[in-house]
Design a protein around this motif. Sequence first.
Motif, mmCIF file in Angstrom:
data_model
loop_
_atom_site.group_PDB
_atom_site.id
_atom_site.type_symbol
_atom_site.label_atom_id
_atom_site.label_comp_id
_atom_site.label_asym_id
_atom_site.label_seq_id
_atom_site.Cartn_x
_atom_site.Cartn_y
_atom_site.Cartn_z
ATOM 1 N N HIS A 1 67.209 48.051 29.878
ATOM 2 C CA HIS A 1 66.780 48.306 28.504
ATOM 3 C C HIS A 1 65.797 47.229 28.033
ATOM 4 N N GLU A 2 66.106 45.974 28.348
ATOM 5 C CA GLU A 2 65.220 44.875 27.957
ATOM 6 C C GLU A 2 63.902 44.921 28.718
ATOM 7 N N LEU A 3 63.947 45.265 30.000
ATOM 8 C CA LEU A 3 62.718 45.303 30.790
ATOM 9 C C LEU A 3 61.825 46.468 30.407
ATOM 10 N N GLU A 4 62.416 47.566 29.937
ATOM 11 C CA GLU A 4 61.592 48.653 29.412
ATOM 12 C C GLU A 4 60.753 48.152 28.238
ATOM 13 N N ALA A 5 61.367 47.349 27.399
ATOM 14 C CA ALA A 5 60.635 46.772 26.271
ATOM 15 C C ALA A 5 59.567 45.803 26.776
ATOM 16 N N ALA A 6 59.900 45.000 27.784
ATOM 17 C CA ALA A 6 58.926 44.046 28.337
ATOM 18 C C ALA A 6 57.719 44.770 28.902
ATOM 19 N N ARG A 7 57.942 45.877 29.613
ATOM 20 C CA ARG A 7 56.811 46.645 30.154
ATOM 21 C C ARG A 7 55.966 47.229 29.029
ATOM 22 N N TRP A 8 56.642 47.652 27.950
ATOM 23 C CA TRP A 8 55.899 48.184 26.806
ATOM 24 C C TRP A 8 54.975 47.109 26.225
ATOM 25 N N TYR A 9 55.483 45.875 26.123
ATOM 26 C CA TYR A 9 54.674 44.776 25.593
ATOM 27 C C TYR A 9 53.526 44.419 26.530
ATOM 28 N N LYS B 1 51.847 46.419 28.423
ATOM 29 C CA LYS B 1 50.799 47.428 28.242
ATOM 30 C C LYS B 1 49.931 47.116 27.027
ATOM 31 N N ARG B 2 50.467 46.387 26.077
ATOM 32 C CA ARG B 2 49.751 46.075 24.841
ATOM 33 C C ARG B 2 49.310 44.615 24.775
ATOM 34 N N ASP B 3 49.313 43.975 25.933
ATOM 35 C CA ASP B 3 48.858 42.583 26.045
ATOM 36 C C ASP B 3 49.689 41.620 25.206
ATOM 37 N N ALA B 4 50.901 41.984 24.854
ATOM 38 C CA ALA B 4 51.779 41.112 24.066
ATOM 39 C C ALA B 4 52.628 40.301 25.047
ATOM 40 N N TYR B 5 52.010 39.331 25.685
ATOM 41 C CA TYR B 5 52.645 38.639 26.810
ATOM 42 C C TYR B 5 53.756 37.684 26.380
ATOM 43 N N VAL B 6 53.653 37.123 25.188
ATOM 44 C CA VAL B 6 54.728 36.262 24.694
ATOM 45 C C VAL B 6 56.006 37.080 24.520
ATOM 46 N N ALA B 7 55.880 38.250 23.887
ATOM 47 C CA ALA B 7 57.040 39.122 23.689
ATOM 48 C C ALA B 7 57.581 39.614 25.024
ATOM 49 N N ALA B 8 56.689 39.956 25.950
ATOM 50 C CA ALA B 8 57.122 40.420 27.277
ATOM 51 C C ALA B 8 57.909 39.331 27.999
ATOM 52 N N GLY C 1 44.443 51.856 15.562
ATOM 53 C CA GLY C 1 45.260 50.827 16.188
ATOM 54 C C GLY C 1 46.725 51.182 16.289
ATOM 55 N N LEU C 2 47.058 52.482 16.164
ATOM 56 C CA LEU C 2 48.443 52.898 16.246
ATOM 57 C C LEU C 2 48.889 52.963 17.709
ATOM 58 N N PRO C 3 50.119 52.552 18.013
ATOM 59 C CA PRO C 3 50.610 52.612 19.384
ATOM 60 C C PRO C 3 50.796 54.056 19.819
ATOM 61 N N ASP C 4 50.579 54.326 21.103
ATOM 62 C CA ASP C 4 50.733 55.691 21.617
ATOM 63 C C ASP C 4 52.178 55.986 21.979
ATOM 64 N N GLU C 5 53.059 54.968 21.886
ATOM 65 C CA GLU C 5 54.483 55.173 22.125
ATOM 66 C C GLU C 5 55.261 54.417 21.054
ATOM 67 N N ALA C 6 56.484 54.815 20.856
ATOM 68 C CA ALA C 6 57.318 54.135 19.858
ATOM 69 C C ALA C 6 57.715 52.759 20.369
ATOM 70 N N THR C 7 57.787 51.812 19.448
ATOM 71 C CA THR C 7 58.227 50.469 19.825
ATOM 72 C C THR C 7 59.681 50.524 20.262
ATOM 73 N N PRO C 8 60.031 49.880 21.396
ATOM 74 C CA PRO C 8 61.423 49.878 21.829
ATOM 75 C C PRO C 8 62.311 49.224 20.802
#
Length: 344
Positions: free
Chosen positions: A187-195, A197-204, A337-344
């Motif tokens: 579950h946590e890694l799904e969120a990390a992969r989502w981040y 994809k959006r260049d949010a490397y700190v969150a990932a 600038g809207l995300p194409d997927e829902a935020t985890p």
Amino acid sequence: MNTPTKLLFLSFISISMGLTGCASIKGAIKKDKEVITTAEKSEQDYYQSAQNALAKERYREAIIALTNVRTFYPTGKYAQQALLDLIYAQYQAKDYESVTASTAEFMRSYPTSPHADYALYVQGVTNMDGSPKSGRLIRLNQAERDTSYLRLAFSDFSNLVNQYPNSAYVPDAVQRMTALYNNFAYHELEAARWYIKRDAYVAAANRAKWVFQYFPQSDQVPEAIAILAYSNAKLGLTDTANQYKTLLQINYPQYLNADGTVKINSNFGLSYGKKALSALTFGKFGRTTDTQSYQGNYDGQTRTQLITTANAMQLPESEIPTERPQPTQKPRTIGLGLPDEATP
């Protein structure tokens, strides 16, 4: 009014009150008899009707008969077994809210019963299936659902292992605990992969670090290390990235390319992510009369090893915050600038 008259009057009142009282008592007795006679069958007949219905897999019919046993004969010969059979019938009828109510009632009413482990196990299985209003567990992407019921299930199985270590349900309970534990990490890694994809490397990196620190027994740890290496490299933290790459080189070289970079696919996700729970098949429990023959899914570990495995898995007390951070680089998308997927 003279004295004799007064005595006569008081005697009349007393007799009248006595008659009224007797009438009330008789009325109460009559009322109780009417309540009792609403049971159309004897306890044994109700119970036998339930057994016949269960044998024919008519679970709704069985529920009615078993409920009658519990209602009309709450302290009778079949009361405890009727509640156990009721738990089974309710589960087979997919009445999950009633299952958890019945298992709680059983453990409260019969805490020393030799079948208390059965009630706790079924409660865990039911919670693992999820909210009564949600779909079945293995039919959903677990990284996209509320995990509160899964945490309850994990707690149920953990309690079963520790309170009833000799239970026939321990091997399957430990397997379920392991699957749930891996699922929380996934579950946590799904969120990390989502981040990513959006260049949010700190969150990932934060999500991956959460897995690395709090789910160290998880099969998601190799990918968590890979995400940490990849994200830190993107953030320009070369020394930290190289430390994680060294761990990968020693333990999980399949996550590295020949040039030492971390493997990613075209979706900006790690190549070796595993989907938890969706492909697993767990043991199927029967009625308490089948306990002796129940095996579940057994992976060959001794009972001591199973208990050690279960106790090594601990869930963090709280979940990592899920708020969406600002990207560390310019987003790849334009427009609103809207995300194409829902935020985890």
